[in-house]
Design a protein around this motif. Structure first.
Motif, PDB file in Angstrom:
ATOM      1  N   LYS A  42      79.885  28.658  26.943  1.00 26.86           N
ATOM      2  CA  LYS A  42      81.289  29.032  27.101  1.00 26.86           C
ATOM      3  C   LYS A  42      81.388  30.344  27.870  1.00 26.86           C
ATOM      4  O   LYS A  42      80.438  31.121  27.910  1.00 26.86           O
ATOM      5  CB  LYS A  42      81.951  29.193  25.719  1.00 26.86           C
ATOM      6  N   PRO A  43      82.541  30.611  28.477  1.00 22.57           N
ATOM      7  CA  PRO A  43      82.717  31.899  29.154  1.00 22.57           C
ATOM      8  C   PRO A  43      82.458  33.057  28.199  1.00 22.57           C
ATOM      9  O   PRO A  43      82.792  32.981  27.014  1.00 22.57           O
ATOM     10  CB  PRO A  43      84.178  31.866  29.611  1.00 22.57           C
ATOM     11  N   LEU A  44      81.869  34.132  28.702  1.00 28.91           N
ATOM     12  CA  LEU A  44      81.564  35.287  27.859  1.00 28.91           C
ATOM     13  C   LEU A  44      82.821  36.007  27.404  1.00 28.91           C
ATOM     14  O   LEU A  44      82.835  36.668  26.369  1.00 28.91           O
ATOM     15  CB  LEU A  44      80.662  36.257  28.629  1.00 28.91           C
ATOM     16  N   ALA A  45      83.885  35.912  28.194  1.00 23.67           N
ATOM     17  CA  ALA A  45      85.162  36.543  27.833  1.00 23.67           C
ATOM     18  C   ALA A  45      86.296  35.643  28.297  1.00 23.67           C
ATOM     19  O   ALA A  45      86.226  35.049  29.371  1.00 23.67           O
ATOM     20  CB  ALA A  45      85.279  37.921  28.483  1.00 23.67           C
ATOM     21  N   GLY A  46      87.326  35.526  27.483  1.00 23.68           N
ATOM     22  CA  GLY A  46      88.465  34.693  27.840  1.00 23.68           C
ATOM     23  C   GLY A  46      89.489  35.463  28.648  1.00 23.68           C
ATOM     24  O   GLY A  46      89.311  36.636  28.976  1.00 23.68           O
ATOM     25  N   GLN A  47      90.583  34.784  28.961  1.00 21.27           N
ATOM     26  CA  GLN A  47      91.692  35.433  29.649  1.00 21.27           C
ATOM     27  C   GLN A  47      92.326  36.507  28.764  1.00 21.27           C
ATOM     28  O   GLN A  47      92.291  36.421  27.539  1.00 21.27           O
ATOM     29  CB  GLN A  47      92.772  34.415  29.991  1.00 21.27           C
ATOM     30  N   MET A  96      95.249  20.818  45.561  1.00 21.88           N
ATOM     31  CA  MET A  96      95.031  19.564  44.848  1.00 21.88           C
ATOM     32  C   MET A  96      94.330  19.796  43.513  1.00 21.88           C
ATOM     33  O   MET A  96      94.554  19.076  42.541  1.00 21.88           O
ATOM     34  CB  MET A  96      94.204  18.602  45.709  1.00 21.88           C
ATOM     35  N   TYR A  97      93.473  20.818  43.491  1.00 17.19           N
ATOM     36  CA  TYR A  97      92.753  21.155  42.252  1.00 17.19           C
ATOM     37  C   TYR A  97      92.859  22.653  42.004  1.00 17.19           C
ATOM     38  O   TYR A  97      92.974  23.450  42.928  1.00 17.19           O
ATOM     39  CB  TYR A  97      91.276  20.745  42.355  1.00 17.19           C
ATOM     40  N   ARG A  98      92.848  23.015  40.749  1.00 16.28           N
ATOM     41  CA  ARG A  98      92.846  24.404  40.313  1.00 16.28           C
ATOM     42  C   ARG A  98      91.707  24.579  39.316  1.00 16.28           C
ATOM     43  O   ARG A  98      91.086  23.598  38.901  1.00 16.28           O
ATOM     44  CB  ARG A  98      94.190  24.765  39.670  1.00 16.28           C
ATOM     45  N   LEU A  99      91.391  25.798  38.932  1.00 16.18           N
ATOM     46  CA  LEU A  99      90.309  26.049  37.983  1.00 16.18           C
ATOM     47  C   LEU A  99      90.866  26.282  36.591  1.00 16.18           C
ATOM     48  O   LEU A  99      91.891  26.954  36.420  1.00 16.18           O
ATOM     49  CB  LEU A  99      89.479  27.259  38.420  1.00 16.18           C
ATOM     50  N   ASP A 100      90.161  25.753  35.588  1.00 16.85           N
ATOM     51  CA  ASP A 100      90.583  25.954  34.204  1.00 16.85           C
ATOM     52  C   ASP A 100      89.907  27.202  33.633  1.00 16.85           C
ATOM     53  O   ASP A 100      89.230  27.949  34.343  1.00 16.85           O
ATOM     54  CB  ASP A 100      90.302  24.710  33.370  1.00 16.85           C
ATOM     55  N   ASN A 710     105.583  44.673  28.523  1.00 13.88           N
ATOM     56  CA  ASN A 710     106.554  43.581  28.360  1.00 13.88           C
ATOM     57  C   ASN A 710     106.352  42.459  29.383  1.00 13.88           C
ATOM     58  O   ASN A 710     107.183  41.575  29.506  1.00 13.88           O
ATOM     59  CB  ASN A 710     107.985  44.111  28.470  1.00 13.88           C
ATOM     60  N   LEU A 711     105.212  42.491  30.096  1.00 16.64           N
ATOM     61  CA  LEU A 711     104.894  41.432  31.046  1.00 16.64           C
ATOM     62  C   LEU A 711     104.102  40.335  30.349  1.00 16.64           C
ATOM     63  O   LEU A 711     103.151  40.621  29.610  1.00 16.64           O
ATOM     64  CB  LEU A 711     104.075  41.978  32.211  1.00 16.64           C
ATOM     65  N   ALA A 712     104.441  39.093  30.616  1.00 19.43           N
ATOM     66  CA  ALA A 712     103.756  37.964  29.992  1.00 19.43           C
ATOM     67  C   ALA A 712     103.099  37.079  31.049  1.00 19.43           C
ATOM     68  O   ALA A 712     103.580  36.979  32.185  1.00 19.43           O
ATOM     69  CB  ALA A 712     104.742  37.127  29.171  1.00 19.43           C
ATOM     70  N   ASN A 713     101.993  36.472  30.658  1.00 19.04           N
ATOM     71  CA  ASN A 713     101.288  35.479  31.466  1.00 19.04           C
ATOM     72  C   ASN A 713     100.738  36.047  32.770  1.00 19.04           C
ATOM     73  O   ASN A 713     100.620  35.355  33.783  1.00 19.04           O
ATOM     74  CB  ASN A 713     102.204  34.276  31.756  1.00 19.04           C
ATOM     75  N   VAL A 714     100.368  37.332  32.719  1.00 20.44           N
ATOM     76  CA  VAL A 714      99.765  37.975  33.886  1.00 20.44           C
ATOM     77  C   VAL A 714      98.793  39.044  33.395  1.00 20.44           C
ATOM     78  O   VAL A 714      99.021  39.665  32.360  1.00 20.44           O
ATOM     79  CB  VAL A 714     100.838  38.582  34.818  1.00 20.44           C
ATOM     80  N   GLY A 715      97.693  39.228  34.106  1.00 20.37           N
ATOM     81  CA  GLY A 715      96.705  40.221  33.700  1.00 20.37           C
ATOM     82  C   GLY A 715      95.332  39.857  34.199  1.00 20.37           C
ATOM     83  O   GLY A 715      95.154  39.500  35.375  1.00 20.37           O
ATOM     84  N   ALA A 716      94.352  39.934  33.306  1.00 19.52           N
ATOM     85  CA  ALA A 716      92.971  39.604  33.651  1.00 19.52           C
ATOM     86  C   ALA A 716      92.784  38.101  33.455  1.00 19.52           C
ATOM     87  O   ALA A 716      92.639  37.622  32.332  1.00 19.52           O
ATOM     88  CB  ALA A 716      92.009  40.400  32.775  1.00 19.52           C
ATOM     89  N   PHE A 717      92.772  37.353  34.549  1.00 20.24           N
ATOM     90  CA  PHE A 717      92.797  35.895  34.479  1.00 20.24           C
ATOM     91  C   PHE A 717      91.429  35.267  34.220  1.00 20.24           C
ATOM     92  O   PHE A 717      91.351  34.107  33.835  1.00 20.24           O
ATOM     93  CB  PHE A 717      93.376  35.318  35.781  1.00 20.24           C
ATOM     94  N   GLY A 718      90.338  36.030  34.414  1.00 16.02           N
ATOM     95  CA  GLY A 718      89.029  35.422  34.259  1.00 16.02           C
ATOM     96  C   GLY A 718      88.838  34.324  35.274  1.00 16.02           C
ATOM     97  O   GLY A 718      89.127  34.486  36.461  1.00 16.02           O
ATOM     98  N   PHE A 719      88.367  33.172  34.834  1.00 19.63           N
ATOM     99  CA  PHE A 719      88.139  32.044  35.732  1.00 19.63           C
ATOM    100  C   PHE A 719      89.427  31.359  36.172  1.00 19.63           C
ATOM    101  O   PHE A 719      89.535  30.836  37.278  1.00 19.63           O
ATOM    102  CB  PHE A 719      87.267  30.980  35.048  1.00 19.63           C
ATOM    103  N   GLU A 720      90.404  31.312  35.282  1.00 24.43           N
ATOM    104  CA  GLU A 720      91.531  30.395  35.448  1.00 24.43           C
ATOM    105  C   GLU A 720      92.472  30.789  36.593  1.00 24.43           C
ATOM    106  O   GLU A 720      92.783  31.964  36.790  1.00 24.43           O
ATOM    107  CB  GLU A 720      92.323  30.304  34.143  1.00 24.43           C
ATOM    108  N   THR A 721      92.914  29.793  37.338  1.00 28.70           N
ATOM    109  CA  THR A 721      93.878  30.002  38.413  1.00 28.70           C
ATOM    110  C   THR A 721      95.203  30.475  37.825  1.00 28.70           C
ATOM    111  O   THR A 721      95.714  29.878  36.875  1.00 28.70           O
ATOM    112  CB  THR A 721      94.106  28.699  39.198  1.00 28.70           C
ATOM    113  N   PRO A 722      95.792  31.552  38.356  1.00 31.37           N
ATOM    114  CA  PRO A 722      97.077  32.035  37.829  1.00 31.37           C
ATOM    115  C   PRO A 722      98.179  30.975  37.922  1.00 31.37           C
ATOM    116  O   PRO A 722      98.231  30.203  38.883  1.00 31.37           O
ATOM    117  CB  PRO A 722      97.401  33.226  38.739  1.00 31.37           C
ATOM    118  N   VAL A 723      99.041  30.942  36.922  1.00 30.72           N
ATOM    119  CA  VAL A 723     100.208  30.054  36.930  1.00 30.72           C
ATOM    120  C   VAL A 723     101.408  30.933  37.270  1.00 30.72           C
ATOM    121  O   VAL A 723     102.021  31.565  36.404  1.00 30.72           O
ATOM    122  CB  VAL A 723     100.394  29.358  35.563  1.00 30.72           C
TER     123      VAL A 723
END
Length: 741
Positions: A42-47, A96-100, A710-723
Motif C-alpha cells: 500500500k502507499p506509505l502515506a495517503g492523501q 480517458m484514465y486518471r490515477l487512483d 476552510n479549503l476542502a478537497n485540495v492539498g497533498a494529493f499523493g498519487f491520486e489525480t485531483p478532482v
C-alpha cells in the motif's frame, strides 16, 4: 514526466526516463520471487486534502493556487511543458484514465463509459465507448476524429510537429469510428501493454490537425476545452492563469467559480500566503515548520514571546530576530542609550529596523494561523546517481561498493522523519509502494555492509597505502571554477568545493555522532559549514575527533591515483535537505575509504551543465513514478548506444549505465497484454537494474502543501489525480472533513 533534483531543480520534460550499467563480472543475485501475496503493498502515506462531501462545500468563490511560473505552453506534449501546464490540462481537457489513491490507472467515467481490448489476434484492438454527453466547448461531440488527429500528430511520422514524446502512439496502425459516433476503434500494429496511457489528455482536432496549430497555437491559448473548467485567460504580465467554471460541463458542476494559478517563487510563498495573495501553495520544509508554528503559537507574538525587545528574558525564537538573546538585547539597549552618540545612533537605527522586521513577521505569523500544512509523499523518489561513463565508477564493483556503504534508512530519516512522514527507503526504480508494478528488489544488490564494500573495492584493485601521484587539474575543474565565479558575482556560496576524507578524518558519521567537517580543496584549514535547517545539532564533533574504529586508515589508491569521487549538489535555499543527505552519504563513503569532493553549484546549471553533460561522479536528483513503467522507465534505464563519432545516445539515462538484458525485459513487458506477466517482467528488469548499481533509490519525496483551513478537497494529493470540480470553501469551516491517515 519531469526529473527533479529538489523542489526547484530539474529540466522541464514530459517524459520520465533514466538508465543503468551492465551486470559486469559479478553474478546478479537471485531475483525477487513472485508469491500469492501482492508485493506492491500500500502507499506509505495517503492523501491529505481535508476531504468533504460536496454538500458541505459552498457554491462559488475563487481559489488562488501558487505555481512556479506561468506555463510557457499549454500543450503537455511539448518539451517545455511544466507542472502548471499539467494542472491546466487536468482542469480543462478530457483524460480517458486518471490515477487512483494507489497510483493505478482507473477509467474516467466523465469521458468513458467503457474501454477494453476486444481483439488480440491478429492485431490488438481497443474499443472506446465515450460518454454520451461529452462535448467540446463549442458544443461539438468528442469523437474518433479527435483521437485520430492526436495520433497523427504524436506518431512521430511528421517531424514538423514539435513533440517531446510519441511513446505508444507510434504503435498504432489506425483509428476508426466504431458502430456509432460514440465509439472509437483503435488498432495497434504492435501489441501495447500500456494502452491506457494514451489520450490522457485528449486535445481537440482543431489543435492537433496541423503543425502550426499544434506548435504555436497552443502556446498561449486553447481553441476548445472540455473539462469542469474552461480557460479564461493567460496573463503573463500579472503572472497568472485564470480558469472559469465551464457552463457546458456535463458532470458534477465545479464548486468554484474561478480557479486562478498565480506565479509565486518558492522563497516568497509564506509571505504570499500571509498577505492573502494565494490560498494554497506547495511549500518547503522550512515554511511548513513556520506555518505549523504559527498555528501552535495562537495569539502569541513571533516566537511565542509577548515581551518587548530589551526586557530581560525577551527572546524571539524564530524569524528576523533569531539569535537575539536577552544578553544581546540588553547590550543593544545600553549602546543605543550610551554616551557614544555615533554608536548610539547606529544602534538605534538597527533596533528600529529590527523592530519593523519583527512587527512584520509577527503580523505574518498571525495571518498564517489561518493555514495548515497538509502532508503526504509525492509520487516521486530521490536517488543517488552514479555516473558509469568514466572514472572509477565504470567498474561495477566500485558502484556496488558505493551502494553497500549506504544506510538508506538513515538517509530517509534525515528528510522524512522531522516532517512526521514514514521514512521508508524505496525498493524499486520503476514504481512506488502501492503501484501495481512495485516490489522491493533491493535484495538483488544487498543492504548496508561496510565489510562487503571494502572487499569489493579491494577486488577492483583499490588498496590501502598505494603510491599517489600528484594529479593535474581535471578537465571538469574549469567548469567548477566558472560555477564558483558566477556565484561569487551573485554574492552566494555557490560553487563551493570541499573534500571529505582528507587527513584520515571523518566528515560525518551518522551512526555514532562523531563528525568533523570536510576540508576546503587546497586549504589546510578545516572547513566548518554552517548547520542547515535539516542538520541535527551535534552533527559536527570538535576538531581533532578521531575517526570511528571501523573507518579506513589512509587513502585507497590504484595505479597511482587516490579513490576520490566528484559529488555535485545544487545550492540555494530550496535544497537544504538534499545537501544534508549529500553530507551523510559522503560520511558513509568515507568509512569504506572513498573520498568525495563535494561541489555546490548554482541550481540553474546543476542539471543542464552537470547531470545531462555527465560532469559528475555522484549526484542526487529525483524521478516521478509512473503508472506505466514499461513505457516510461524504458528510456531511463536503456543501454546507451554509441554513435559513429564516438558519442553516446543516452535518451534520459544520465548515469550512462545499461544492459541488453534490461532492455529486452522492458521490450517484452511492453508487448505483453497479460497484465500479470507484464508486471513480472518489469520487476525482473528492476532487480537487474539494482544489480548493475547505476542508481540507488533512497526515499520518496515529501509533499507539503499549505492551504487555508476552510479549503476542502485540495492539498497533498499523493498519487491520486485531483478532482477539480469538488474543490472549494467549506460552508461551515468549523466542521472540516477528516484527514486521511
Amino acid at each position: 514526466m519531469a526529473v527533479k533534483a529538489d523542489d526547484r531543480v530539474g529540466p522541464r520534460a514530459v517524459l520520465r526516463s533514466v538508465a543503468f550499467l551492465a551486470a559486469g563480472v559479478l553474478v546478479a543475485p537471485v531475483l525477487t520471487a513472485c508469491s500469492e501475496e501482492d508485493p506492491a503493498g500500500k502507499p506509505l502515506a495517503g492523501q491529505d486534502i481535508a476531504p468533504a462531501e460536496r454538500k458541505q462545500v459552498a457554491d462559488g468563490g475563487t481559489l488562488r493556487w501558487a505555481v512556479d511560473a506561468v506555463p510557457e505552453t499549454l500543450n503537455v506534449f511539448q518539451a517545455d511543458a511544466d507542472a502548471a501546464t499539467t494542472r491546466v490540462a487536468g482542469a480543462v481537457l478530457p483524460s480517458m484514465y486518471r490515477l487512483d489513491a494507489n497510483g493505478r490507472p482507473e477509467r474516467n467515467a466523465d469521458y468513458l463509459e467503457s474501454a477494453e481490448i476486444v481483439e488480440r489476434e491478429p492485431k490488438q484492438v481497443v474499443l472506446y465507448k465515450l460518454h454520451q454527453q461529452a462535448v467540446w466547448s463549442d458544443g461539438r461531440e468528442i469523437g474518433a476524429a479527435d483521437f485520430a488527429s492526436q495520433w497523427r500528430a504524436l506518431s512521430g511520422k511528421d517531424s514538423t510537429y514539435w513533440t517531446a514524446r510519441n511513446a505508444g502512439y507510434d504503435r498504432i496502425q489506425k483509428i476508426e469510428r466504431g458502430a456509432n459516433d460514440l465509439e472509437v476503434r483503435v488498432t495497434f500494429k504492435k501489441p501495447y501493454a500500456d494502452w491506457k496511457s494514451l489520450f490522457s489528455p485528449l486535445y481537440p482536432k482543431e489543435v492537433t490537425s496541423s503543425p502550426d496549430a499544434f506548435n504555436d497555437g497552443t502556446r498561449r491559448k486553447l481553441k476548445l476545452t472540455a473539462g469542469p473548467f474552461a480557460l479564461k485567460s493567460v496573463d503573463r504580465k500579472d503572472g497568472q492563469v485564470t480558469l472559469t467554471r465551464n457552463p457546458l460541463w456535463w458532470g458534477r458542476p465545479a464548486k468554484l467559480k474561478e480557479l486562478v494559478l498565480r506565479a509565486v517563487p518558492r522563497d516568497e510563498r509564506a509571505e504570499a500566503l500571509a498577505d492573502g495573495k494565494v490560498d494554497v501553495a506547495e511549500v518547503d520544509a522550512e515554511d511548513a515548520r513556520r506555518i505549523d508554528r504559527a498555528g501552535r503559537e495562537g495569539g502569541k507574538g513571533a516566537g511565542g514571546s509577548k515581551e518587548p525587545e530589551g526586557r530581560k528574558g525577551a527572546s524571539v525564537a524564530h524569524g528576523p530576530a533569531t539569535g537575539v538573546t536577552s544578553a544581546r538585547a540588553l547590550r543593544s539597549w545600553a549602546v543605543a542609550h550610551g554616551s557614544d552618540e555615533k554608536a548610539a545612533e547606529e544602534e538605534a537605527g538597527v533596533r528600529r529596523k529590527r523592530g519593523r522586521m519583527i512587527s512584520e513577521y509577527t503580523a505574518q505569523q498571525s495571518a498564517l494561523r489561518g493555514f495548515e500544512v497538509r502532508k503526504s509523499l509525492e509520487p516521486a523518489y530521490t536517488q543517488l546517481a552514479l555516473n558509469g561513463s568514466e572514472g572509477p565508477l565504470t567498474d561495477e564493483r566500485v558502484r556496488r561498493a558505493v551502494a553497500r556503504a549506504l544506510n538508506r534508512k538513515q538517509l530517509a530519516d534525515v528528510v522524512l522523519k522531522p516532517l512526521g512522514l514514514p521514512p521508508v527507503p524505496v525498493g524499486s526504480h520503476v514504481a512506488l509502494a502501492g503501484q501495481a508494478a512495485y516490489a522491493d528488489n533491493s535484495g538483488a544488490l544487498g543492504g548496508e555492509d561496510t565489510k562487503e564494500a571494502k572487499a569489493l573495492l579491494a577486488d577492483a584493485g583499490w588498496v590501502l597505502g598505494g603510491p599517489v601521484k600528484k594529479e593535474k587539474k581535471a578537465a571538469g575543474a574549469e567548469a567548477r571554477k566558472r560555477d564558483s565565479e558566477s556565484s561569487e558575482e551573485a554574492g552566494s556560496p555557490d560553487g563551493e568545493t570541499y573534500v571529505v576524507g582528507e587527513d584520515n578524518k571523518s566528515d560525518a558519521d551518522e551512526a555514532d555522532g562523531k563528525k568533523t567537517p570536510g576540508q576546503l580543496a587546497g586549504d589546510s584549514k578545516r572547513y566548518k559549514p554552517e548547520l542547515e535547517p535539516d542538520s541535527a545539532p551535534g552533527m559536527y564533533a570538535p576538531e581533532g575527533t578521531a575517526a570511528p574504529a571501523e573507518g579506513v586508515k589512509g587513502p585507497l589508491a590504484k595505479d597511482g591515483k587516490a579513490l576520490s569521487l566528484r559529488f555535485v549538489l545544487p545550492s540555494g535555499a530550496g535544497s537544504e535537505s538534499l545537501r544534508a543527505v549529500g553530507r551523510r552519504i559522503a560520511g558513509m563513503l568515507e568509512r569504506v575509504g572513498i573520498r568525495t569532493e563535494i561541489t555546490k553549484v548554482p541550481e540553474t546549471s546543476y542539471f543542464k551543465d552537470h547531470i545531462a553533460n555527465g560532469e559528475y561522479d555522484l549526484a542526487l536528483y529525483s524521478w516521478p513514478a509512473s503508472a506505466y513503467p514499461a513505457t516510461d522507465a524504458r528510456p531511463i534505464y536503456a543501454k546507451p548506444v554509441p554513435g559513429a563519432d564516438g558519442s553516446l545516445t543516452i535518451e534520459q539515462n544520465y548515469t550512462r549505465v545499461g544492459t541488453d538484458q534490461v532492455d529486452q525485459l522492458f521490450d517484452q513487458a511492453i508487448a505483453t497484454l497479460d497484465e500479470k506477466e507484464s508486471r513480472s517482467l518489469i520487476r525482473k528488469a528492476d532487480a537487474r537494474i539494482w544489480a548493475a548499481a547505476g542508481s540507488i533509490p533512497l526515499y520518496q519525496r515529501p509533499q507539503l502543501v499549505a492551504a487555508r483551513t476552510n479549503l476542502a478537497n485540495v492539498g497533498a494529493f499523493g498519487f491520486e489525480t485531483p478532482v477539480y470540480e469538488d474543490m472549494g470553501f467549506l460552508k461551515n469551516p468549523g466542521k472540516p472533513g477528516p484527514k486521511h491517515s
